[in-house]
Design a protein around this motif. Structure first.
Motif, short mmCIF file in Angstrom:
data_model
loop_
_atom_site.label_atom_id
_atom_site.label_comp_id
_atom_site.label_asym_id
_atom_site.label_seq_id
_atom_site.Cartn_x
_atom_site.Cartn_y
_atom_site.Cartn_z
N LYS A 64 -1.58 1.49 11.25
CA LYS A 64 -0.40 0.57 10.29
C LYS A 64 0.60 1.53 9.99
O LYS A 64 0.67 2.71 9.35
N HIS A 65 1.76 1.12 10.07
CA HIS A 65 3.05 1.91 9.90
C HIS A 65 3.62 1.26 8.45
O HIS A 65 3.97 -0.04 8.61
N THR A 66 4.03 2.01 7.48
CA THR A 66 4.70 1.49 6.23
C THR A 66 5.91 2.38 6.10
O THR A 66 5.95 3.48 5.94
N ALA A 67 7.03 1.54 6.24
CA ALA A 67 8.35 2.35 6.33
C ALA A 67 8.92 2.94 4.94
O ALA A 67 9.36 3.87 4.66
N TRP A 68 8.83 1.77 3.95
CA TRP A 68 9.29 1.92 2.76
C TRP A 68 8.24 1.72 1.61
O TRP A 68 7.38 1.16 1.86
N ASP A 69 8.46 2.66 0.34
CA ASP A 69 7.73 2.37 -0.61
C ASP A 69 8.19 1.21 -1.55
O ASP A 69 9.38 0.83 -1.21
N ALA A 70 7.40 0.95 -2.61
CA ALA A 70 8.07 -0.12 -3.56
C ALA A 70 9.43 0.08 -3.93
O ALA A 70 10.29 -0.88 -4.32
N TRP A 71 9.70 1.41 -4.26
CA TRP A 71 11.02 1.46 -4.83
C TRP A 71 12.01 2.06 -3.88
O TRP A 71 13.17 2.52 -4.20
N GLY A 72 11.94 1.80 -2.60
CA GLY A 72 13.06 1.96 -1.79
C GLY A 72 13.19 3.21 -1.04
O GLY A 72 13.93 3.68 -0.40
N ASN A 73 12.03 4.26 -1.30
CA ASN A 73 11.86 5.42 -0.87
C ASN A 73 11.61 5.25 0.74
O ASN A 73 10.40 4.49 1.03
N ARG A 74 12.12 5.79 1.57
CA ARG A 74 11.60 5.97 3.11
C ARG A 74 10.35 6.95 3.26
O ARG A 74 10.50 7.94 2.70
N ILE A 75 9.36 6.34 3.33
CA ILE A 75 7.76 7.04 3.54
C ILE A 75 7.19 7.32 5.02
O ILE A 75 6.78 8.27 5.27
N ASP A 76 7.79 6.22 5.76
CA ASP A 76 6.87 6.16 7.19
C ASP A 76 5.25 6.90 7.09
O ASP A 76 5.45 7.84 7.89
N ARG A 77 4.76 5.87 6.27
CA ARG A 77 3.26 6.30 6.31
C ARG A 77 2.62 5.57 7.45
O ARG A 77 2.63 4.58 7.56
N VAL A 78 1.64 6.46 8.27
CA VAL A 78 1.09 5.83 9.12
C VAL A 78 -0.50 6.08 8.94
O VAL A 78 -0.87 7.10 8.58
N GLU A 79 -1.23 4.96 8.73
CA GLU A 79 -2.55 5.11 8.29
C GLU A 79 -3.29 4.59 9.75
O GLU A 79 -3.27 3.63 10.37
#
Ligand SMILES: Cc1cc2nc3c(=O)[nH]c(=O)nc-3n(C[C@H](O)[C@H](O)[C@H](O)COP(=O)(O)OP(=O)(O)OC[C@H]3O[C@@H](n4cnc5c(N)ncnc54)[C@H](O)[C@@H]3O)c2cc1C
Length: 453
Positions: A64-79
């Motif tokens: 799963k790819h999450t591009a942004w966190d709740a506050w608008g930071n670009r995080i590009d986390r991939v689980e």
């Protein structure tokens, strides 16, 4: 209660694999085989037991790819999926990369490593992909002469401690072409002594890797392959934030669905030259030779997995009064697959043997030439075989083979990537280095032939 069919079972995948055991008994000195057999038996047990069960249970999980966190930071986390997390731990603790670089068994170390990889791969849903690239990167860094990278990155790539281990990506393909990489558009700018990369990479597998080797054109360099340079990048900064490398999306693929393959935007990613400002394609070639060897070994391992399941099922499935294992035509079909598999296994491991010799400085000139010729040939041949064998295996299960929760369709979908990545069949067939070597080998043998005459 109506009839319920017993599913196929796997036992210890080392103990059950007569072809592999024979091959190793032939290729290795007795004392080396005795020393490594416990590690192979342990991996065979995991591959046919815990890891295989987890693989079946993990079927619906995908990265799963999450591009942004709740506050608008670009995080590009991939689980990644639970199977991949377990597979990484097992791979590191069992030294799937490290074994080749510890050289405990000298020229036989590669055989040990690839026998482990062969047992591991069919239960690990292509976790072999990041391992292959990591192995290839270790080889490139060792030959790079870059003291900094050898000191800083190599120990991570060859670690046996999961807390220290890094994987490496290989970012070559751009939308302009994966075969004709010389068309790459990514540029490298030297900004106050720091190289920064700008461009788009179109297929970047195992994007959770901590580092990557990639190609970019330093500003002012000529067009074409020669003008590309090989760069080292780290994907995250010291605070764990994307290092000016952004994931546009993960690819929605036919197979290899556990592998997070990304489209990337490099927007000033800090990078380090690995081996000078030119000849990036030539400089990354040692990595490709390693990943192509992984491809061949994986192809053989997929064939073996399909056969192991089909053979077991043939004992359990009854039609027209007897088990399939007693039907001459079914037995003939499985025997044909066994022959394909056996050829692929020997071809792949012959290349592994040559690689081990070459790395240990024990290869003759002829063996070095042979390694160069056979690496792409083994890759292209075994990859095609794996797709054909996987298709036949599906049919050997009848309708059950076509049903997703049997876990069998995965074999065919995953096998289909083997002829594509690391160079398509026709592109490898045109490999210029290979053609040159084949020509030299031909000339040598025809001149030896005419001398003999
Ligand atoms: C799941 C997956 C993961 C991947 N991961 C990565 C990765 O991590 N890093 C990376 O760099 N790449 C990766 N790739 C990309 C892969 O290496 C390329 O897709 C492959 O090399 C082919 O390049 P292409 O897609 O641009 O096809 P093209 O180069 O456009 O090829 C299209 C067709 O043209 C044929 N062709 C091309 N040139 C010739 C010629 N001279 N003569 C005859 N036929 C020719 C090819 O054989 C092919 O059939 C991945 C691909 C897949 C599917």
């Amino acid at each position: 209660m109506s009839f319920v069919q017993a599913p196929p079972q796997l036992g210890n995948q080392y103990a059950a694999d007569r072809a592999l055991r024979r091959l190793l008994a032939h290729a290795l000195p007795v004392e080396v085989l005795r020393d490594i057999e416990p590690s192979l038996a342990a991996m065979g047990e995991l591959a046919g037991g815990e890891l295989y069960r987890l693989q079946l249970a993990d079927r619906d999980n995908e990265p799963k790819h999450t591009a942004w966190d709740a506050w608008g930071n670009r995080i590009d986390r991939v689980e990644v999926s639970p199977l991949w997390r377990v597979a990484e731990r097992i791979a590191v603790e069992h030294g799937l990369v490290a074994t080749a670089y510890e050289h405990k068994h000298g020229l036989h170390s590669r055989l040990h490593q690839f026998a482990l990889a062969y047992l591991f791969s069919p239960s690990a849903d292509l976790y072999g992909c990041p391992l292959a690239m990591t192995d290839g990167a270790a080889r490139v860094l060792l030959g790079s002469g870059s003291e900094n990278l050898i000191k800083h990155a190599l120990p991570h790539l060859t670690a046996r401690d999961p807390g220290q281990f890094w994987t490496c990506g290989q970012w070559m393909t751009e939308s302009t072409g994966g075969s004709d990489v010389g068309l790459s558009e990514t540029t490298a700018r030297n900004e106050g002594g720091q190289w920064r990369l700008y461009g788009r990479k179109w297929f970047a597998s195992a994007i959770t890797s901590q580092m990557a080797l990639t190609l970019a054109r330093p500003e002012g360099n000529p067009a074409g392959g020669k003008g590309l340079a090989l760069f080292y990048v780290e994907t995250r900064d010291a605070n764990g934030r994307p290092n000016n490398i952004f994931i546009n999306r993960l690819k929605d693929k036919l197979g290899t669905r556990k592998v997070p393959t990304a489209e990337l935007e490099l927007n000033g990613a800090p990078a380090e030259l690995v081996m000078g400002k030119h000849d990036g394609i030539r400089n990354i070639a040692p990595l490709l030779n390693i990943t192509r060897t992984w491809n061949s070994v994986t192809a053989a391992s997929f064939m073996r997995r399909g056969l192991a399941l089909a053979r077991d099922y043939a004992q359990r499935r009854v039609a027209f009064g007897t088990a399939l294992a007693r039907k001459p035509l079914h037995v003939d079909t499985l025997a044909g697959l066994e022959a394909e598999f056996s050829g692929a296994l020997h071809f792949a491991f012959f290349v592994v043997e040559l690689l081990g010799r070459s790395e240990a400085g024990r290869a003759s000139e002829q063996q070095t030439g042979l390694l160069r010729v056979l690496t792409p040939l083994a890759k292209l041949t075994t990859a095609k075989q794996a797709v054909a064998v996987a298709s036949e295996v599906i049919e050997a299960f009848g309708g059950a083979g076509y049903v997703e929760d049997s876990g069998l369709p995965l074999l065919l979908r995953d096998a289909q990537v083997l002829p594509i990545w690391e160079g398509t069949t026709n592109v490898l067939a045109l490999d210029r280095g290979y053609a040159r070597q084949a020509c030299c080998a031909c000339r040598r043998s025809s001149s030896a032939h005419s001398k003999r005459r």
